[in-house]
Design a protein around this motif. Structure first.
Motif, PDB file in Angstrom:
ATOM      1  N   PHE A 241       0.821  -1.211   0.000  1.00  0.00           N
ATOM      2  CA  PHE A 241       0.000   0.000   0.000  1.00  0.00           C
ATOM      3  C   PHE A 241       0.856   1.262   0.000  1.00  0.00           C
ATOM      4  O   PHE A 241       0.458   2.283  -0.570  1.00  0.00           O
ATOM      5  CB  PHE A 241      -0.945  -0.013   1.196  1.00  0.00           C
ATOM      6  N   ALA A 242       2.019   1.216   0.621  1.00  0.00           N
ATOM      7  CA  ALA A 242       2.905   2.373   0.570  1.00  0.00           C
ATOM      8  C   ALA A 242       3.362   2.644  -0.859  1.00  0.00           C
ATOM      9  O   ALA A 242       3.392   3.798  -1.318  1.00  0.00           O
ATOM     10  CB  ALA A 242       4.103   2.151   1.488  1.00  0.00           C
ATOM     11  N   LEU A 243       3.677   1.583  -1.593  1.00  0.00           N
ATOM     12  CA  LEU A 243       4.103   1.736  -2.986  1.00  0.00           C
ATOM     13  C   LEU A 243       2.919   2.069  -3.891  1.00  0.00           C
ATOM     14  O   LEU A 243       3.075   2.802  -4.875  1.00  0.00           O
ATOM     15  CB  LEU A 243       4.796   0.455  -3.454  1.00  0.00           C
ATOM     16  N   ALA A 244       1.741   1.549  -3.584  1.00  0.00           N
ATOM     17  CA  ALA A 244       0.550   1.872  -4.377  1.00  0.00           C
ATOM     18  C   ALA A 244       0.208   3.349  -4.236  1.00  0.00           C
ATOM     19  O   ALA A 244      -0.223   3.998  -5.198  1.00  0.00           O
ATOM     20  CB  ALA A 244      -0.624   1.000  -3.936  1.00  0.00           C
ATOM     21  N   ASP A 245       0.409   3.893  -3.053  1.00  0.00           N
ATOM     22  CA  ASP A 245       0.157   5.314  -2.837  1.00  0.00           C
ATOM     23  C   ASP A 245       1.114   6.164  -3.664  1.00  0.00           C
ATOM     24  O   ASP A 245       0.722   7.163  -4.274  1.00  0.00           O
ATOM     25  CB  ASP A 245       0.298   5.625  -1.355  1.00  0.00           C
ATOM     26  N   LYS A 246       2.378   5.758  -3.724  1.00  0.00           N
ATOM     27  CA  LYS A 246       3.355   6.487  -4.527  1.00  0.00           C
ATOM     28  C   LYS A 246       3.049   6.387  -6.016  1.00  0.00           C
ATOM     29  O   LYS A 246       3.316   7.314  -6.777  1.00  0.00           O
ATOM     30  CB  LYS A 246       4.760   5.943  -4.254  1.00  0.00           C
ATOM     31  N   ALA A 247       2.465   5.270  -6.420  1.00  0.00           N
ATOM     32  CA  ALA A 247       2.146   5.061  -7.838  1.00  0.00           C
ATOM     33  C   ALA A 247       0.857   5.762  -8.248  1.00  0.00           C
ATOM     34  O   ALA A 247       0.470   5.711  -9.424  1.00  0.00           O
ATOM     35  CB  ALA A 247       2.044   3.574  -8.139  1.00  0.00           C
ATOM     36  N   GLY A 248       0.169   6.387  -7.317  1.00  0.00           N
ATOM     37  CA  GLY A 248      -1.078   7.074  -7.646  1.00  0.00           C
ATOM     38  C   GLY A 248      -2.282   6.161  -7.713  1.00  0.00           C
ATOM     39  O   GLY A 248      -3.288   6.506  -8.344  1.00  0.00           O
ATOM     40  N   MET A 249      -2.212   5.012  -7.046  1.00  0.00           N
ATOM     41  CA  MET A 249      -3.321   4.059  -7.084  1.00  0.00           C
ATOM     42  C   MET A 249      -4.195   4.124  -5.840  1.00  0.00           C
ATOM     43  O   MET A 249      -5.043   3.247  -5.639  1.00  0.00           O
ATOM     44  CB  MET A 249      -2.780   2.632  -7.268  1.00  0.00           C
ATOM     45  N   MET A 250      -3.998   5.131  -5.031  1.00  0.00           N
ATOM     46  CA  MET A 250      -4.871   5.361  -3.878  1.00  0.00           C
ATOM     47  C   MET A 250      -5.688   6.634  -4.093  1.00  0.00           C
ATOM     48  O   MET A 250      -6.054   7.327  -3.149  1.00  0.00           O
ATOM     49  CB  MET A 250      -4.055   5.464  -2.585  1.00  0.00           C
ATOM     50  N   THR A 251      -5.972   6.924  -5.343  1.00  0.00           N
ATOM     51  CA  THR A 251      -6.724   8.115  -5.709  1.00  0.00           C
ATOM     52  C   THR A 251      -8.163   7.741  -6.035  1.00  0.00           C
ATOM     53  O   THR A 251      -8.550   6.564  -5.999  1.00  0.00           O
ATOM     54  CB  THR A 251      -6.070   8.811  -6.914  1.00  0.00           C
ATOM     55  N   GLU A 252      -8.955   8.728  -6.387  1.00  0.00           N
ATOM     56  CA  GLU A 252     -10.374   8.514  -6.669  1.00  0.00           C
ATOM     57  C   GLU A 252     -10.553   7.547  -7.837  1.00  0.00           C
ATOM     58  O   GLU A 252      -9.864   7.625  -8.849  1.00  0.00           O
ATOM     59  CB  GLU A 252     -11.040   9.850  -6.986  1.00  0.00           C
ATOM     60  N   GLY A 253     -11.483   6.636  -7.664  1.00  0.00           N
ATOM     61  CA  GLY A 253     -11.769   5.633  -8.696  1.00  0.00           C
ATOM     62  C   GLY A 253     -11.234   4.264  -8.353  1.00  0.00           C
ATOM     63  O   GLY A 253     -11.679   3.265  -8.915  1.00  0.00           O
ATOM     64  N   TYR A 254     -10.265   4.183  -7.443  1.00  0.00           N
ATOM     65  CA  TYR A 254      -9.689   2.899  -7.056  1.00  0.00           C
ATOM     66  C   TYR A 254     -10.413   2.342  -5.837  1.00  0.00           C
ATOM     67  O   TYR A 254     -10.832   3.087  -4.944  1.00  0.00           O
ATOM     68  CB  TYR A 254      -8.206   3.043  -6.744  1.00  0.00           C
ATOM     69  N   VAL A 255     -10.545   1.013  -5.800  1.00  0.00           N
ATOM     70  CA  VAL A 255     -11.179   0.319  -4.691  1.00  0.00           C
ATOM     71  C   VAL A 255     -10.223  -0.762  -4.196  1.00  0.00           C
ATOM     72  O   VAL A 255      -9.755  -1.588  -4.979  1.00  0.00           O
ATOM     73  CB  VAL A 255     -12.518  -0.327  -5.103  1.00  0.00           C
ATOM     74  N   TRP A 256      -9.952  -0.754  -2.908  1.00  0.00           N
ATOM     75  CA  TRP A 256      -9.090  -1.764  -2.288  1.00  0.00           C
ATOM     76  C   TRP A 256      -9.866  -2.428  -1.161  1.00  0.00           C
ATOM     77  O   TRP A 256     -10.426  -1.752  -0.302  1.00  0.00           O
ATOM     78  CB  TRP A 256      -7.812  -1.137  -1.741  1.00  0.00           C
ATOM     79  N   LEU A 257      -9.894  -3.750  -1.181  1.00  0.00           N
ATOM     80  CA  LEU A 257     -10.561  -4.520  -0.136  1.00  0.00           C
ATOM     81  C   LEU A 257      -9.572  -5.549   0.391  1.00  0.00           C
ATOM     82  O   LEU A 257      -9.057  -6.374  -0.379  1.00  0.00           O
ATOM     83  CB  LEU A 257     -11.821  -5.189  -0.676  1.00  0.00           C
ATOM     84  N   ILE A 258      -9.274  -5.488   1.697  1.00  0.00           N
ATOM     85  CA  ILE A 258      -8.290  -6.396   2.284  1.00  0.00           C
ATOM     86  C   ILE A 258      -8.997  -7.522   3.023  1.00  0.00           C
ATOM     87  O   ILE A 258     -10.089  -7.342   3.573  1.00  0.00           O
ATOM     88  CB  ILE A 258      -7.326  -5.649   3.229  1.00  0.00           C
ATOM     89  N   THR A 259      -8.364  -8.686   3.026  1.00  0.00           N
ATOM     90  CA  THR A 259      -8.914  -9.855   3.709  1.00  0.00           C
ATOM     91  C   THR A 259      -8.488  -9.845   5.170  1.00  0.00           C
ATOM     92  O   THR A 259      -7.757  -8.972   5.632  1.00  0.00           O
ATOM     93  CB  THR A 259      -8.434 -11.135   3.025  1.00  0.00           C
ATOM     94  N   THR A 260      -8.918 -10.859   5.902  1.00  0.00           N
ATOM     95  CA  THR A 260      -8.602 -10.948   7.328  1.00  0.00           C
ATOM     96  C   THR A 260      -7.115 -11.107   7.582  1.00  0.00           C
ATOM     97  O   THR A 260      -6.645 -10.799   8.678  1.00  0.00           O
ATOM     98  CB  THR A 260      -9.352 -12.133   7.958  1.00  0.00           C
ATOM     99  N   ALA A 261      -6.365 -11.599   6.591  1.00  0.00           N
ATOM    100  CA  ALA A 261      -4.930 -11.771   6.778  1.00  0.00           C
ATOM    101  C   ALA A 261      -4.256 -10.460   7.148  1.00  0.00           C
ATOM    102  O   ALA A 261      -3.313 -10.428   7.944  1.00  0.00           O
ATOM    103  CB  ALA A 261      -4.302 -12.340   5.503  1.00  0.00           C
ATOM    104  N   LEU A 262      -4.736  -9.374   6.599  1.00  0.00           N
ATOM    105  CA  LEU A 262      -4.173  -8.055   6.882  1.00  0.00           C
ATOM    106  C   LEU A 262      -5.044  -7.258   7.845  1.00  0.00           C
ATOM    107  O   LEU A 262      -4.531  -6.555   8.726  1.00  0.00           O
ATOM    108  CB  LEU A 262      -3.989  -7.279   5.573  1.00  0.00           C
ATOM    109  N   SER A 263      -6.354  -7.381   7.710  1.00  0.00           N
ATOM    110  CA  SER A 263      -7.241  -6.543   8.525  1.00  0.00           C
ATOM    111  C   SER A 263      -7.238  -6.951   9.996  1.00  0.00           C
ATOM    112  O   SER A 263      -7.386  -6.091  10.869  1.00  0.00           O
ATOM    113  CB  SER A 263      -8.664  -6.597   7.961  1.00  0.00           C
ATOM    114  N   ASN A 264      -7.070  -8.242  10.290  1.00  0.00           N
ATOM    115  CA  ASN A 264      -7.061  -8.672  11.690  1.00  0.00           C
ATOM    116  C   ASN A 264      -5.849  -8.164  12.455  1.00  0.00           C
ATOM    117  O   ASN A 264      -5.873  -8.105  13.683  1.00  0.00           O
ATOM    118  CB  ASN A 264      -7.110 -10.199  11.775  1.00  0.00           C
ATOM    119  N   SER A 265      -4.781  -7.826  11.744  1.00  0.00           N
ATOM    120  CA  SER A 265      -3.576  -7.317  12.399  1.00  0.00           C
ATOM    121  C   SER A 265      -3.302  -5.874  12.007  1.00  0.00           C
ATOM    122  O   SER A 265      -2.171  -5.409  12.107  1.00  0.00           O
ATOM    123  CB  SER A 265      -2.377  -8.199  12.042  1.00  0.00           C
TER     124      SER A 265
END
Length: 804
Positions: A241-265
């Motif tokens: 996600f840090a690299l996705a933010d630098k690449a401009g993929m955390m902007t409007e129009g993008y959707v990210w959904l994380i599973t329990t592997a990441l969300s639980n921690s």
């Protein structure tokens, strides 16, 4: 001074005596208690490992403080490991040297198969509350117990969430490990059940460098898909996600959904800089119901954490710690049950030798019984109801949360009955806790947007349209000489715009490109236009034909279908003074006249002049009476024209026949005088073929191939035309005067023609069914979901009769 010392002695002597007796009692209890050694392998330097170790320690202390009368005691042997090689060594040490009867862990997902294998050969249960691959199960590995929900449970919640927002295509980004791959099968199946397709899968190695991850992200940016489901551990996920933010993929129009592997921690990185790059993502995680015990434990846990490490304000209690706590309680209960039902089993100090796995030395005697008892344990723990089904925690509710700033906000819940709700009512059962509304709370998407993303990056569509010289009711373009702007009109254009308006895609932009040459004319046939890769779609009067579906996709048809024949009408009669002769054909007139004469002769023969004086006299008079009698019988039936009975019988038969003939004549003449009869000049295709008549068709249409291949007409018979006027001129001349006998075309075009010239022409012959007009998809830029949505919206538009 002496008195002071004596007073001190008398003061401390009771205290020392009490401590001495207390130590003796504790020692005696310890000697009487059966010790059960358990092992645990964590990475205590990680947030998840540190939380789990502290929770286990507190669980043992809390359990035996509450159950001081129990005859068993768990003794924890914790080991630290950060990689797979060290993990194996630590587990071997616990099994061979410490001789533990249960193992908690492992924390590393890829180490789980190895640890489970070692535990199975040593008959030692492996209790895991960390993420493990769904492919590992108790049915295949009897000594493996998953004290957490199976990762495959969450796929239904993920699918329901994606379906809730109407996204039909996703990209699955996962960690390239056995744990990451283990979710693929169950996720794909759950998505397909909800009409959602995994458009692309991207695997990222846990050891990948940042430039390698950035390269994969750049590749994803070139795709049209903007919905990503991420399944990976915290260490790799935070880097992604840090690299996705630098690449401009955390902007409007993008959707990210994380599973329990990441969300639980996620709490482990909540106060780091990484969480800033994750703002706007959605997550799925296990729901932990609130309780007084949980609140009390959370306060004590924070107090102890602060005493141990005053600078650990960023560490938060997570689901792994709660599951670890409940696992210790379940294990302690199971061990105590063994002590109650079979006390001699715990008192045996020897272990059975493992013959097929000599490196471990021996196997646990209580392992098989311990597994059975753990599976039967049920209680209400800190994480919720502790109830193992098929060796793993029973499925429960999942939370849907939204990362906002450095925090998170629960926006809804998913329950096992596959329903999404905004909130769960406290104090109610799970079945009754669903609110009536299935709407989620307001979500802040990536780029601080509150508008639900479309899920697809749809560029400006290049829409090809045919250039028609005629039949502009379907497609027409007009150029404004003053503004130099071109407007596009027609039924097909209106249908396309109405379909887009009915879609959920609100920001689709498009531009029309006429398929024409330098002269401003159609640059080939319709088939030539459909082969143009420069267009994303074609909108126009394009017929859905079987051979075209091999290289293009069509939406559902939006017009009536069929090819038929258009022919001139010949008027059945011209009104003049002889119109009274037209009701009967000449052969019928001749038959009637003969019948009149025949009937007069019959009566003349039967009525002899000697019997009936009406037939007496000269030969000329008798001939006149013979011819006049059939008319006289009809005009003067009441007069006694005949004498004999047989003559009267013949007279009755003649009058009956005459009445029938008069009724037929009257009806035919009335219809001729009131309705002008129209008859097609050609009614049979076989007649066209047999006589070699010229026939017409629309220029550039597929109908030409249809006439040659299906109806077997000669190429020399076919003449192309472009406009309604050309149709009229060719048909009005007729095949004898250099024109044509008929025109074959599709019904919509014929209806347009008949609106203008309906009094002179008509449809004739059979209707050869086609699939009608459809919108053509030529490029992947017009996504499959958009194409399907166009079909759906076309089916919702009310049918429009193509008569105007």
């Amino acid at each position: 001074m002496i008195n002071f010392r004596r007073s001190l002695i008398f003061f401390y002597l009771p205290i020392l005596l009490f401590l001495f007796l207390f130590l003796i009692r504790v020692k005696s209890e310890t000697k009487s208690s059966s010790l059960v050694h358990i092992g645990a392998v964590f990475d205590v330097d990680s947030a998840e490992g540190a939380v789990a170790e502290m929770c286990i320690s507190m669980a043992i202390s809390d359990f035996y403080a509450m159950h001081s009368n129990y005859k068993t005691r768990l003794v924890l042997h914790a080991r630290t490991s950060k990689d797979l090689v060290k993990e194996k060594k630590k587990i071997m040490d616990l099994l061979k040297n410490v001789e533990v009867d249960a193992i908690l862990g492992p924390q590393i997902p890829d180490a789980a198969p190895l640890v489970i294998e070692l535990g199975e050969k040593a008959h030692v249960p492996v209790i895991s509350f960390f993420p493990t691959s769904p492919t590992l199960s108790h049915s295949k590995n009897p000594y493996f117990i998953r004290a957490a929900q199976d990762d495959s449970f969450q796929v239904k919640a993920i699918a329901a969430t994606l379906r809730r927002f109407g996204w039909h295509q996703v990209v699955f980004v996962y960690e390239d490990t056995d744990y990451g791959k283990g979710l693929i099968s169950s996720l794909v199946n759950a998505l397909l059940e909800n009409d959602i397709r995994v458009a692309y899968m991207m695997a990222i190695s846990s050891s990948a460098e940042d430039f390698q991850i950035s390269r994969e992200l750049n590749m994803l940016m070139t795709r049209k898909n903007r919905v990503f489901v991420v399944h990976m551990t915290t260490s790799l996920g935070s880097r992604l996600f840090a690299l996705a933010d630098k690449a401009g993929m955390m902007t409007e129009g993008y959707v990210w959904l994380i599973t329990t592997a990441l969300s639980n921690s996620l709490s482990a990185i909540m106060n780091s800089e990484t969480i800033d790059s994750m703002e706007g993502i959605l997550g799925i995680r296990s729901h932990v119901p609130k309780s007084k015990d949980l609140e009390n434990f959370n306060r004590r846990w924070k107090r102890k954490l602060h005493l141990m490490n005053p600078n650990s304000s960023g560490t938060e209690l997570n689901i792994f710690g709660l599951c670890a706590y409940d696992s210790i309680w379940a294990l302690a209960r199971a061990v105590e049950r063994i002590a109650v039902t079979n006390p001699t089993l715990l008192k045996l100090k020897t272990r059975e030798v493992v013959k097929d796995f000599a490196s471990l030395g021996s196997s646990s005697r209580i392992g098989p019984r311990l597994v059975k008892e753990i599976l039967n344990v049920k209680f209400k723990g800190l994480s919720g109801e502790f109830h193992l089904v098929n060796g793993q925690l029973k499925s429960s509710t999942f939370e849907i949360f939204n990362v906002i700033g450095k925090g998170e906000r629960v926006v809804g819940y998913w329950t096992p009955d596959k329903r999404i709700s905004r909130k769960l009512q406290s104090g109610e059962t799970l079945e009754n806790s669903i609110t009536s509304s299935n709407e989620l709370r307001k979500i802040i998407w990536a780029g601080d947007s509150t508008l639900t993303p479309q899920g697809l990056a749809i560029p400006k569509l290049r829409i090809g349209i045919p250039v028609k010289k005629g039949f502009k009711e379907f497609v027409d373009m007009k150029k404004n000489v003053h503004t130099n702007e071109t407007s596009y009109l027609g039924f097909s254009i209106d249908v396309f715009r109405a379909a887009l308006k009915a879609l959920d895609f609100k920001n689709i932009s498009y531009e029309f490109f006429p398929f024409m040459n330098e002269k401003g004319e159609m640059n080939g046939t319709y088939d030539d236009m459909l082969h143009q890769i420069k267009y994303d779609a074609v909108v126009g009067d394009t017929t859905i034909v079987a051979n075209r579906t091999y290289y293009v996709d069509f939406t559902m048809p939006y017009s009536e279908s069929g090819v038929t024949m258009l022919v001139p009408i010949k008027h059945g009669i011209h009104r003049n003074m002889w119109i009274f002769l037209h009701p009967w054909s000449w052969d019928l007139w001749l038959a009637v006249i003969v019948s009149f004469i025949f009937m007069g002769l019959v009566i003349r023969i039967m009525e002899q002049p000697t019997v009936n004086t009406a037939f007496a006299g000269s030969p000329n008079r008798q001939l006149g009476m013979t011819l006049w009698w059939p008319f006289a019988a009809l005009a003067l039936p009441e007069r006694g024209l005949v004498v004999k009975d047989w003559s009267r019988f013949v007279l009755v038969m003649w009058i009956g026949l005459a009445v029938i003939l008069m009724q037929i004549y009257t009806a035919s003449l009335s219809s001729m005088l009131t309705v002008d009869q129209l008859q097609p000049t050609v009614v049979s295709v076989n007649k066209l073929i047999a006589k070699g008549y010229k026939v017409g068709h629309q220029n550039g249409s597929f109908v030409k191939g249809f006439l040659l291949d299906e109806l077997k007409l000669n190429k020399s018979q076919l003449i192309p035309y472009r406009t309604v006027m050309e149709y009229h001129q060719a048909l009005s001349k007729g095949h004898k005067n250099g024109g044509i006998a008929a025109i074959f075309d599709e019904i919509p075009y014929i209806r347009v023609f008949l609106k203008k010239y309906g009094s002179k022409y008509t449809m004739a012959g059979p209707i050869y069914r086609t699939s009608g007009f459809g919108i053509v998809r030529l490029s992947l830029s017009l996504s499959l979901s958009l194409s399907l949505s166009l079909s759906l919206s076309l089916s919702l538009i009310k049918p429009i009769e193509i008569l105007c």
